[in-house]
Write a protein that holds these residues in place. Sequence first.
Motif, short mmCIF file in Angstrom:
data_model
loop_
_atom_site.label_atom_id
_atom_site.label_comp_id
_atom_site.label_asym_id
_atom_site.label_seq_id
_atom_site.Cartn_x
_atom_site.Cartn_y
_atom_site.Cartn_z
N ALA B 83 0.86 -1.19 0.00
CA ALA B 83 0.00 0.00 0.00
C ALA B 83 0.89 1.23 0.00
O ALA B 83 2.12 1.15 0.05
N MET B 84 0.23 2.39 -0.03
CA MET B 84 0.92 3.66 0.11
C MET B 84 0.78 4.10 1.56
O MET B 84 -0.33 4.11 2.09
N TYR B 85 1.88 4.48 2.18
CA TYR B 85 1.88 4.87 3.58
C TYR B 85 2.32 6.33 3.71
O TYR B 85 3.33 6.74 3.15
N TYR B 86 1.53 7.08 4.47
CA TYR B 86 1.83 8.48 4.70
C TYR B 86 2.03 8.73 6.19
O TYR B 86 1.20 8.34 7.01
N CYS B 87 3.10 9.41 6.51
CA CYS B 87 3.31 9.90 7.86
C CYS B 87 2.74 11.32 7.92
O CYS B 87 2.84 12.08 6.94
N ALA B 88 2.14 11.68 9.03
CA ALA B 88 1.50 12.99 9.13
C ALA B 88 1.71 13.61 10.50
O ALA B 88 1.77 12.90 11.52
N LEU B 89 1.80 14.92 10.50
CA LEU B 89 2.02 15.70 11.73
C LEU B 89 0.84 16.62 11.93
O LEU B 89 0.45 17.33 11.00
N LEU B 90 0.27 16.61 13.11
CA LEU B 90 -0.81 17.54 13.42
C LEU B 90 -0.19 18.84 13.90
O LEU B 90 0.53 18.86 14.90
N TRP B 91 -0.50 19.89 13.17
CA TRP B 91 0.05 21.20 13.50
C TRP B 91 -1.07 22.10 13.98
O TRP B 91 -2.12 22.15 13.37
N GLY B 92 -0.79 22.85 15.04
CA GLY B 92 -1.83 23.69 15.61
C GLY B 92 -2.37 23.00 16.84
O GLY B 92 -1.87 22.00 17.30
N SER B 93 -3.44 23.55 17.39
CA SER B 93 -3.94 22.99 18.64
C SER B 93 -5.45 22.99 18.66
O SER B 93 -6.09 23.66 17.84
N GLY B 94 -5.97 22.23 19.58
CA GLY B 94 -7.41 22.20 19.79
C GLY B 94 -8.16 21.81 18.55
O GLY B 94 -7.79 20.88 17.84
N ASN B 95 -9.19 22.56 18.24
CA ASN B 95 -10.04 22.22 17.12
C ASN B 95 -9.59 22.84 15.81
O ASN B 95 -10.28 22.75 14.80
N THR B 96 -8.44 23.48 15.78
CA THR B 96 -7.99 24.11 14.55
C THR B 96 -6.73 23.47 14.02
O THR B 96 -6.00 24.05 13.24
N GLY B 97 -6.44 22.25 14.45
CA GLY B 97 -5.23 21.60 13.98
C GLY B 97 -5.32 21.21 12.52
O GLY B 97 -6.38 20.88 12.00
N LYS B 98 -4.18 21.26 11.85
CA LYS B 98 -4.08 20.87 10.45
C LYS B 98 -3.10 19.73 10.34
O LYS B 98 -2.09 19.69 11.04
N LEU B 99 -3.40 18.82 9.44
CA LEU B 99 -2.55 17.65 9.26
C LEU B 99 -1.61 17.90 8.08
O LEU B 99 -2.07 18.19 6.97
N ILE B 100 -0.32 17.80 8.33
CA ILE B 100 0.68 17.96 7.27
C ILE B 100 1.26 16.59 6.98
O ILE B 100 1.73 15.90 7.88
N PHE B 101 1.26 16.22 5.70
CA PHE B 101 1.70 14.89 5.30
C PHE B 101 3.10 14.90 4.71
O PHE B 101 3.54 15.88 4.11
N GLY B 102 3.75 13.76 4.86
CA GLY B 102 4.97 13.52 4.10
C GLY B 102 4.62 13.15 2.67
O GLY B 102 3.45 13.11 2.29
N GLN B 103 5.63 12.86 1.89
CA GLN B 103 5.41 12.58 0.47
C GLN B 103 4.91 11.16 0.22
O GLN B 103 4.52 10.84 -0.89
N GLY B 104 4.94 10.34 1.24
CA GLY B 104 4.43 8.99 1.09
C GLY B 104 5.48 7.99 0.66
O GLY B 104 6.43 8.33 -0.06
N THR B 105 5.32 6.77 1.11
CA THR B 105 6.18 5.66 0.72
C THR B 105 5.31 4.51 0.24
O THR B 105 4.38 4.10 0.95
N THR B 106 5.59 4.02 -0.94
CA THR B 106 4.88 2.85 -1.44
C THR B 106 5.59 1.61 -0.94
O THR B 106 6.80 1.43 -1.19
N LEU B 107 4.87 0.80 -0.21
CA LEU B 107 5.42 -0.47 0.27
C LEU B 107 4.95 -1.58 -0.66
O LEU B 107 3.75 -1.75 -0.89
N GLN B 108 5.91 -2.31 -1.17
CA GLN B 108 5.62 -3.43 -2.06
C GLN B 108 6.14 -4.70 -1.39
O GLN B 108 7.34 -4.83 -1.17
N VAL B 109 5.25 -5.61 -1.07
CA VAL B 109 5.65 -6.87 -0.45
C VAL B 109 5.52 -7.96 -1.49
O VAL B 109 4.42 -8.27 -1.97
N LYS B 110 6.66 -8.55 -1.80
CA LYS B 110 6.70 -9.57 -2.86
C LYS B 110 6.56 -10.97 -2.26
O LYS B 110 7.05 -11.22 -1.16
N PRO B 111 5.89 -11.86 -2.98
CA PRO B 111 5.68 -13.22 -2.44
C PRO B 111 6.96 -14.03 -2.40
O PRO B 111 7.95 -13.69 -3.05
#
Lengths: 111, 111
Positions: B83-111
């Motif tokens: 799948a595609m995996y994204y790490c994210a950081l919540l910036w801000g506080s309380g009810n106004t936080g915004k989620l900032i994402f990384g560029q993502g990593t595609t994980l490929q698991v081969k049989p």
Amino acid sequence: SQTIHQWPATLVQPVGSPLSLECTVEGTSNPNLYWYRQAAGRGLQLLFYSVGIGQISSEVPQNLSASRPQDRQFILSSKKLLLSDSGFYLCAWSGSGNTIYFGEGSWLTVV
Amino acid sequence: AQRVTQPEKLLSVFKGAPVELKCNYSYSGSPELFWYVQYSRQRLQLLLRHISRESIKGFTADLNKGETSFHLKKPFAQEEDSAMYYCALLWGSGNTGKLIFGQGTTLQVKP
């Protein structure tokens, strides 16, 4: 339970044409609403977020705008599309728990 | 400035091998971090959050403030983890936080 819907799922538009992507949330009130874009090789980029009706914050300068005419409705628009606007657009919402829930996304291809 | 970095665009492993998806962040406050996952043809969804200190689908992630990292680990990868995996950081506080994402990593698991 809460649900989020966005449409259309796919869209092919010519350069210079207008855009309107719509998102609605059900089962919650006063959510935070977000528009993200997932461009190839660039990950997820926050475009707009809103904490209430008529309150829109823009994160990056661009050719797009957002509006929140009702509590649970969030619209992404453009007056004249550019080729660079192509991408996968995600609407999302969050409540008091800080977890963000995403819609199914809209593929936009500008030709 | 707030930033999330995922250095690997693609991580390819064989089934049964250990997996570590790297994530580093930059944030001056006390971070709240998340991992999101997007399986093929499904919407982006929350995998885990650091404040829960839980293991989901065999995945764990520990916040290391000294190294400003939040790497995602699993001792034995399964094909269904692809799948595609994204790490994210919540910036801000309380009810106004915004989620900032990384560029993502595609994980490929081969049989």
